[in-house]
Design an enzyme around this catalytic site. Structure first.
Site, mmCIF file in Angstrom:
data_model
loop_
_atom_site.group_PDB
_atom_site.id
_atom_site.type_symbol
_atom_site.label_atom_id
_atom_site.label_comp_id
_atom_site.label_asym_id
_atom_site.label_seq_id
_atom_site.Cartn_x
_atom_site.Cartn_y
_atom_site.Cartn_z
ATOM 1 N N GLU A 16 0.845 -1.209 0.000
ATOM 2 C CA GLU A 16 0.000 0.000 0.000
ATOM 3 C C GLU A 16 0.873 1.250 0.000
ATOM 4 O O GLU A 16 0.678 2.172 0.790
ATOM 5 C CB GLU A 16 -0.912 -0.018 1.230
ATOM 6 C CG GLU A 16 -1.698 -1.328 1.370
ATOM 7 C CD GLU A 16 -2.584 -1.375 2.612
ATOM 8 O OE1 GLU A 16 -2.140 -0.948 3.681
ATOM 9 O OE2 GLU A 16 -3.734 -1.838 2.491
ATOM 10 N N CYS A 53 -9.806 -0.203 8.381
ATOM 11 C CA CYS A 53 -9.345 1.129 8.774
ATOM 12 C C CYS A 53 -10.133 2.238 8.092
ATOM 13 O O CYS A 53 -10.379 3.288 8.691
ATOM 14 C CB CYS A 53 -7.863 1.294 8.469
ATOM 15 S SG CYS A 53 -7.395 0.751 6.819
#
Lengths: 620, 620
Positions: free
Chosen positions: B297, B389
């Site tokens: 990421e 998240c």
């Protein structure tokens, strides 16, 4: 039953300027360089079984496969280019490998020395059966090249031992390899020995794969969503698309095709045809590359073919192995078309012209924004990799190049790829003279006499031909399934002249391939072209082709004699300086000429940027 | 020193049609939905400390952070939308969290229940300090919203305990979090309590990061090439580019900016400026998305911005957090430009208009070849994720939206984003009336009386303005650093009228961004537009803009009242049927009209395909 067979390596020979030099370089550079790397990294010493904890060069789970592929390459190279030195060197290594066999037949340097208690643990990752398969292929090649049985017998003992461990019996494991390879190798062992039990074991591994309860899930706790990566999400007879790790996949499909041929299993054959279509109609790069992502080196989804995808060298080579089997099974011309496309582009791009540097991944574009991730190298070839499957794949692939140019049946000889060279068939020596792939003029001369059908493939890319036999026009001859055929008593001096029209083609992709929209590629004959920065006025990304352009053939500085580039017109795009990452600036276009070179030869003249797909026309 | 501060949430208020409804939805839908998910998955029960091996809902290492972010969101929401029910619910959860604190101050549900012996093991992956940081942020928000100290005191005890474990002392760990967050949270704890020791601990974590010998390497055996992923490849004062996991990176940069402000450290400030420039000039999507790949990421390399990259919702929100700090530190207009760009596009795209579905990744294009990998979803928003998240980030981000529209200094009020709403400042109520972001006509009315400088940002995208004060032309007023400013005694009824010209802009990217070459994007005001398949005659990938087209504003069916789409001309491209994956077919072009909608609102009317970047003009 296979309708055709691949020729033996001593039945055919290449004498062209594109493929034959690669074979020569394999013997002189590629194999010696791979041997040296295997030596330096400990891959050869591993077979001495003297490694102990704390020593350097700790064996790795897939090291045996690397050296096995080099041995296979040496044996195949011996067949096309006999050499007493190479024969002696190979013999010594074969003795070393045989010496590592355990009394029960087991032969694996890692699991003999490092984790002997885990011989058959975690098939999903441990590559035991994969390494065994490559050793078997090496042994078969060694037997074919030398007639010596020692390596073959050794691997038969190993296969027999494996057959005691794996199988349908009550105390046998129902597992199969996480990385396919042994399945096709066992078929080769059967071909070499005639022992049906090897075919049975191959069938066991193929048929058990993906059955429920799933071995990887129940025995090894593998998550369900990982199963497609190793083609274990379904029984193979229910698989209709190419899924997962591309190399594993095509190795499996090779074995499925072999079994379909040997057993007459029409379901397996249908699955192979469907999967092959799925690959070539929806999941293959124009260059014959497969596997669109680093993530598990895998097939992704239909039409997902990003220029910075993966297209591992081994996967293109594996696609050729699979496609060759489909050619032999069906005799359909579509297979030879794809084999040729892959061979002349995405497979040979993986190795430098000098033969000692390799691409692991074969991108279709590199530029300012090329991101090189992890252990793979996209911009420049490297001599070796920590996972070094690709360099050793070339050692064994290159000696086979001539065999892809011909197909043999009992009473038919087929010229699949008209590269200059020759073939022996039923008392005749058939000689091909050409400058293929740079020129479509082919002259086929028969030496000696023989009654058989001679067939000549008209490639799918070719729209117009001109053909004669001994000077007599044969243009009215009907093509059968993509082939021109003559059944006759061939006489010494018979000549077929065939001209394949080879214009520059402007290629577009299906609009569902997002990376190619608004772009075109240049192809001439079987060659896909690429634009390299060093030949041009700008990075390829800043160039636009002029759709009105003529394209001229032009020799290319720094590439082998005979190489023809394509010269055409276009524009160089630029934006005003300092307008930032995003702006409403208006681009400027300057006229420029553009030179394209064969994709397979890119990055052989120093580091540069490259693109296969180019923008077509000034958009505005 | 910060030159400006963000307003408190009770000093400002939104009344516009674009942002304010998101805040309303947060209270009604997003927060309740997140609470339910936390309840259903065991994230709340984990704080009861009654989990034992074998029970369902085994706590996970980063669960505490999810619930902490929901609690922070509840507290912030209370400040913009007081509700006794919400206050009572929050209070109950706060008591539950506090009850999980251990006698020594430790508070972590996973490491209290599941692996108590590994409290501070493997900081690189275990998220202990990350979870602590989010609990601290929640505690500060709870204190600000309610004035109650119980949660704040609890987290001070936790921070004090952490300060015994980590620090420069002889028996203290020299480690720092694998996922940054606690650093910025400790700065907030310092702001809330005035206790310098929290600032010191933040400094310790920031300054120790990447120092040699490297803690992750020596203590945790992390490979060197992984260190950039966690921004530990260099000491922070030597980092000049944005590297690694994007969310981690921007959280670190937030803390660096906080420390630069609190300590006057000009080296840290310079690094923040350089890194911010590196992000926004070379590594940011047009939408304000950052992090170009699923692989860790992470940030990749300059200009690598593939349309199917990552652009995690949390990363755009984190970029806003970092950029807001840089606005406050420097007062430079470039920061507000990027904050606005990110807020109106790549941040809000992450949440559905209904408030209960979320993108984890925010692509710039989806099509027939969109590959959805692993746990992330690129084509459709989802209510929750196994690593969830992003949904909880929105809970705490949305209540802050009004605060991004204004900056406060001692004697200056700045209107950064002219969304309809109001601010209280030095005795005045300043009211903004506008249809922003769909219209550039802004009317600012002063209620009450006060002497101060009022400044109004002229966005970087705006090339032409028209401004008056109480009807008097102010067009000659010099902009200072991107702002129009008036220092005067504001009187009740004073009116500033400002018109920001807002034409449709055709945006191009730097030619080094390969994904954008030959393509343009549509932007109007701060809004980046996207073309959705459902509004158009073809998938966006088959459409080409007519570069001569005028663009008309048009209401969009199925999107909120007031939403303006862009209607223009173009062509629909097609290839003949059945010409295969690659062919030399000639495309056809049919004239068509094209409708584009704000990117932030895409995929709110059913599953469809989308593209931000569109081909411009018929290439041939």
């Amino acid at each position: 039953m296979f309708k055709y067979r691949s020729p033996e390596l001593d039945e055919v020979r290449l004498q062209d300027g594109f493929l034959a030099p690669r074979q020569h370089t394999n013997g002189k550079v590629t194999i010696p360089s791979a041997v040296r790397q295997c030596k330096d990294t400990g891959r050869i010493d591993a077979f001495r079984l003297q490694w102990r904890e704390g020593m350097p060069n700790k064996p790795h789970i897939f090291w045996d496969s690397d050296f096995a592929k080099v041995l296979e390459g040496m044996a195949l190279q011996l067949m096309i280019d006999p050499s007493p030195e190479l024969a002696a060197e190979l013999d010594g290594y074969v003795d070393l490998v045989i010496s590592a066999q355990q009394p029960d037949g087991f032969l694996n340097t890692y699991f003999t020395q490092v984790e002997p208690e885990k011989r058959w643990d975690r098939l999903i990752t441990n590559h035991q059966l994969y390494c065994a398969g490559h050793l078997m292929e090496a042994a078969v090649a060694h037997f074919q090249a030398t007639g010596k049985r020692k390596f073959l017998d050794c691997m038969c003992r190993y296969a027999d031992y494996i057959a005691t461990v794996f199988g349908p019996g009550p105390n046998q494991k129902k597992g199969y390899p996480g990385h396919e390879e042994i399945e096709l190798a066992l078929c080769k062992l059967y071909d070499a020995t005639g022992e049906k039990r090897y075919l049975k074991l191959a069938e066991f591994f193929v048929d058990t794969r993906g059955q429920s309860p799933n071995y990887f899930q129940t025995e090894e706790g593998v998550a369900e969503d990982y199963l497609p990566v190793v083609q274990a999400h379904l029984p193979v007879r229910e698989q209709q698309t190419a899924e997962g790790h591309a190399v594993r996949a095509v190795y499996l499909y090779c074995a499925m095709a072999d079994l379909a041929a040997h057993t007459g299993d029409t379901v397996l054959l249908t699955r192979c045809e469907e999967i092959w279509k799925n690959i070539t109609e929806k999941r293959m790069y124009l260059t014959g590359g497969i596997g669109s992502t680093l993530r598990n080196e895998r097939f992704t989804c239909d039409y997902h073919l990003p220029h910075d995808g993966y297209a591992e060298s081994c996967a293109s080579i594996g696609l050729i192995f699979f496609t060759r089997r489909m050619m032999n099974l069906t005799g359909e011309a579509c297979y030879a078309d794809v084999l040729e496309q892959t061979l002349y582009n995405g497979a040979l791009s993986g190795i430098s012209l000098q033969g000692d540097n390799f691409f692991y991944v074969n991108r279709l574009e590199t530029g300012a924004d090329t991101w090189e991730y992890g252990v793979t190298y996209a911009r420049e070839r490297r001599p070796w990799f920590s996972c070094s499957c690709c360099p050793t794949s070339f050692c064994r692939f290159l000696p086979q190049l001539a065999s892809y140019c011909w197909s043999y049946a009992q009473e038919e000889l087929r010229l699949e790829i008209p590269a200059a060279g020759q073939a022996r068939f039923r008392g005749c020596q058939v000689e091909v003279q050409s400058q293929y792939p740079y020129d479509g003029k082919i002259r086929i001369t028969f030496h000696g006499q023989g009654q058989f059908t001679f067939s000549c493939r008209v490639p799918g890319w070719c729209k117009q031909i001109c053909v004669s036999l001994n000077g007599q026009d044969q243009n009215a001859l009907q093509r059968q399934n993509g082939y021109l055929s003559w059944n006759r008593l061939w006489q010494d001096g018979d000549i077929i002249e065939l001209t394949l029209e080879m214009p520059v083609e402007i290629i577009r992709a299906d609009l569902r391939v997002s990376s190619c929209r608004g772009k075109v590629a240049l192809q001439r004959g079987p060659l896909v072209y690429a634009v390299e920065g060093l030949d041009n006025a700008a990075d390829p990304g800043a160039l636009l082709l002029n759709p009105e352009s003529d394209w001229q053939l032009e020799p290319v500085q720094g590439l082998p004699k005979g190489t023809l580039g394509l010269r055409g017109k276009g524009w160089k795009e630029s934006l005003p300086n300092a307008c930032g990452l995003y702006s409403n600036a208006t681009p400027r276009y300057e006229e420029t000429s553009i030179l394209a070179v064969p994709y397979a030869l890119w990055q052989n003249r120093g580091d540069t940027r490259m693109s296969v797909w180019l923008r077509n026309g000034k958009g505005c």
